[in-house]
Design a protein around this motif. Structure first.
Motif, mmCIF file in Angstrom:
data_model
loop_
_atom_site.group_PDB
_atom_site.id
_atom_site.type_symbol
_atom_site.label_atom_id
_atom_site.label_comp_id
_atom_site.label_asym_id
_atom_site.label_seq_id
_atom_site.Cartn_x
_atom_site.Cartn_y
_atom_site.Cartn_z
ATOM 1 N N SER A 336 0.857 -1.370 -0.253
ATOM 2 C CA SER A 336 0.309 -0.257 0.148
ATOM 3 C C SER A 336 0.870 1.155 -0.133
ATOM 4 O O SER A 336 1.806 1.596 0.548
ATOM 5 N N LEU A 337 0.520 2.055 -1.626
ATOM 6 C CA LEU A 337 1.650 3.393 -1.443
ATOM 7 C C LEU A 337 1.322 4.068 0.054
ATOM 8 O O LEU A 337 0.336 5.270 -0.556
ATOM 9 N N ASP A 338 2.267 4.992 0.407
ATOM 10 C CA ASP A 338 1.569 6.254 1.357
ATOM 11 C C ASP A 338 1.656 7.061 0.402
ATOM 12 O O ASP A 338 1.765 7.398 -0.621
ATOM 13 N N ASP A 339 1.207 8.154 1.066
ATOM 14 C CA ASP A 339 1.083 9.495 0.260
ATOM 15 C C ASP A 339 2.231 10.270 -0.656
ATOM 16 O O ASP A 339 1.927 10.882 -1.640
ATOM 17 N N GLU A 340 3.600 10.498 0.363
ATOM 18 C CA GLU A 340 4.729 9.764 -0.269
ATOM 19 C C GLU A 340 5.294 9.426 -1.415
ATOM 20 O O GLU A 340 5.241 10.462 -2.444
ATOM 21 N N THR A 341 5.187 8.312 -1.067
ATOM 22 C CA THR A 341 5.865 7.697 -2.823
ATOM 23 C C THR A 341 4.720 7.505 -3.880
ATOM 24 O O THR A 341 5.116 7.967 -4.477
ATOM 25 N N ARG A 342 3.016 7.777 -3.329
ATOM 26 C CA ARG A 342 2.446 8.180 -4.573
ATOM 27 C C ARG A 342 3.073 9.332 -5.326
ATOM 28 O O ARG A 342 2.662 9.922 -6.578
ATOM 29 N N ARG A 343 2.919 10.351 -4.868
ATOM 30 C CA ARG A 343 3.748 11.769 -4.879
ATOM 31 C C ARG A 343 5.161 11.894 -5.563
ATOM 32 O O ARG A 343 5.261 12.114 -6.961
ATOM 33 N N ILE A 344 6.217 10.712 -5.687
ATOM 34 C CA ILE A 344 7.275 10.602 -5.921
ATOM 35 C C ILE A 344 6.759 10.092 -6.825
ATOM 36 O O ILE A 344 7.261 10.033 -8.506
ATOM 37 N N GLU A 345 6.631 9.117 -7.021
ATOM 38 C CA GLU A 345 5.848 7.889 -8.465
ATOM 39 C C GLU A 345 5.274 8.851 -9.526
ATOM 40 O O GLU A 345 5.439 8.678 -10.300
ATOM 41 N N ARG A 346 4.290 9.925 -9.064
ATOM 42 C CA ARG A 346 3.833 10.863 -9.904
ATOM 43 C C ARG A 346 4.699 11.508 -10.486
ATOM 44 O O ARG A 346 4.779 11.517 -11.560
ATOM 45 N N ILE A 347 5.634 12.249 -9.467
ATOM 46 C CA ILE A 347 6.882 13.207 -10.760
ATOM 47 C C ILE A 347 7.622 12.122 -11.380
ATOM 48 O O ILE A 347 7.859 12.328 -12.548
#
Length: 408
Positions: A336-347
């Motif tokens: 389960s991806l936390d918000d920061e991981t999802r932000r980095i992956e979005r970048i």
């Protein structure tokens, strides 16, 4: 050679059930299905995908695969129903591999029908299969179109025999016009996949491949730099000195030639390695990956993502079949991806596409780096002033370095 290892993660529940958090915001995301068909006649020396030749199946059978995949399709429908998210018809379906077209066209059609029956499709859904040029004929392609496929992606890789030999591709490049013509006659949109940077490939060889591809007037073209993966036959050949190490500077020249040649012929880049004639002919399925939509991966080793939960199936076809025969999810692990991981992956992902990344996603320190990236001609200055990070051609060549700077 064993395919690359699965990632580490938490155990997946035997029934495949997803946490309620995966339903949050689902109505705002598209849903797609990826079907992994893990069979190949031969294993190419550069490939580390999760694929198996006939001698590596250990009791699994290609003839059983459509039924096994449909079992997982029904499981997927049940898990998503149990999640309580709004019912979403599919925007895209993509059959990849391996070589999906090693299976009879009737098997692909039957899997597609089962997927449609389980989920439904949006109007004008995109349905793609990958195909080797020597694995289909006109009748096969017409059967796919009749079943509801809309698009075929041919693994051309090169038009130069010695390059194909190094890659251990078995098709005759002169067959490309025949299969492209047959696909068009069937009403299918056509994409061609190319690889550049193969040991021994010259810039003239690459130009020849581009010219051969463009003579087919494709709707879409992908051009990927060869990556030498550890554990592959090609990596061992390079280590022994049997073939040369790929030249990074030559690969950069090849990319620039691809960009100038393709754009001159009316194909516009929309992702670092992908060009299309019009926005409507872009691969919507792959764009779903790059923009963080939801998809369910069917098949051995397939990866899925729904609402910030990512999981992956057991790799071997025999293990996959055994899980489903026991009425268990084939998922091997998940995270389960936390918000920061999802932000980095979005970048990482949105930086690669033509529309770019909103600068609002960046941290304060990363925003300071934008001026430096503009000065180094890695991102478009005008787009940055409008609040988006869009790579220049030079930036596309150094996309990984740009992402590192933006995620510092």
């Amino acid at each position: 050679m064993a395919p690359s290892a699965l990632p580490l993660g938490d155990p997946a529940p035997p029934d495949g059930r997803l946490p309620r958090s995966a339903a949050v915001g689902s109505a705002c995301r598209d849903l797609g299905v990826y079907v992994h068909v893990p069979f190949c006649r031969v294993r190419c020396g550069y490939c580390d995908f999760n694929t198996y030749t006939a001698t590596e199946l250990r009791g699994a059978r290609q003839t059983d695969y459509a039924d096994e995949a449909l079992h997982e399709v029904r499981l997927a429908g049940q898990v998503l129903d149990d999640l309580g998210a709004e019912k979403r018809p599919l925007s895209t379906v993509f059959f990849g591999g391996g070589t999906p077209t090693l299976l009879p066209a009737q098997d692909l059609a039957r899997m597609l029908t089962g997927i449609r029956d389980e989920f439904g499709f949006v109007a004008n859904a995109e349905v793609t299969t990958e195909a080797n040029p020597d694995s289909v004929d006109a009748r096969y392609l017409h059967e796919l179109a009749d079943a509801g496929f809309t698009r075929v992606s041919f693994g051309m890789q090169s038009a130069v025999p010695h390059v194909l030999a190094t890659l251990e591709r078995t098709h005759d490049p002169e067959r490309i016009p025949d299969v492209v013509s047959a696909a068009r006659d069937a009403g299918l949109s056509v994409s061609l996949d190319l690889i550049y940077g193969t040991p021994g490939e010259s810039l003239d060889d690459w130009k020849r491949s581009l010219e051969h591809a463009l003579r087919q007037n494709p709707d879409h073209l992908s051009a990927y730099a060869l990556i030498v993966e550890d554990g592959t036959k090609l990596a061992r050949q390079i280590r022994r000195g049997d073939v040369a190490v790929p030249d990074d500077d030559l690969e950069a020249d090849m990319y620039e030639v691809a960009e100038s040649t393709l754009s001159a012929e009316g194909l516009s880049w929309y992702e670092v390695s992908n060009w299309a004639r019009t926005p409507a002919q872009r691969s919507r399925h792959n764009l779903a990956y790059w923009t963080g939509q939801d998809w369910w991966g069917i098949g051995p080793g397939a990866h899925s993502h729904v609402g910030g939960v990512r999981w992956w199936n057991v790799k071997h076809p025999a293990a996959y079949a055994a899980r489903l025969a026991g009425s268990a999810s084939p998922a091997a692990g998940r995270e389960s991806l936390d918000d920061e991981t999802r932000r980095i992956e979005r970048i990482l992902l949105e930086t690669r596409i033509r529309e770019g990344l909103p600068t609002s996603v960046l941290s304060a320190s990363a925003r300071i780096a934008v001026a430096e990236l503009i000065a180094n001609e890695l991102i478009n200055a005008e787009a940055a002033l409008d609040g988006r990070i869009v790579l220049t051609v030079k930036g596309r060549l150094l996309a990984d370095a740009v992402v590192r700077r933006l995620t510092d």
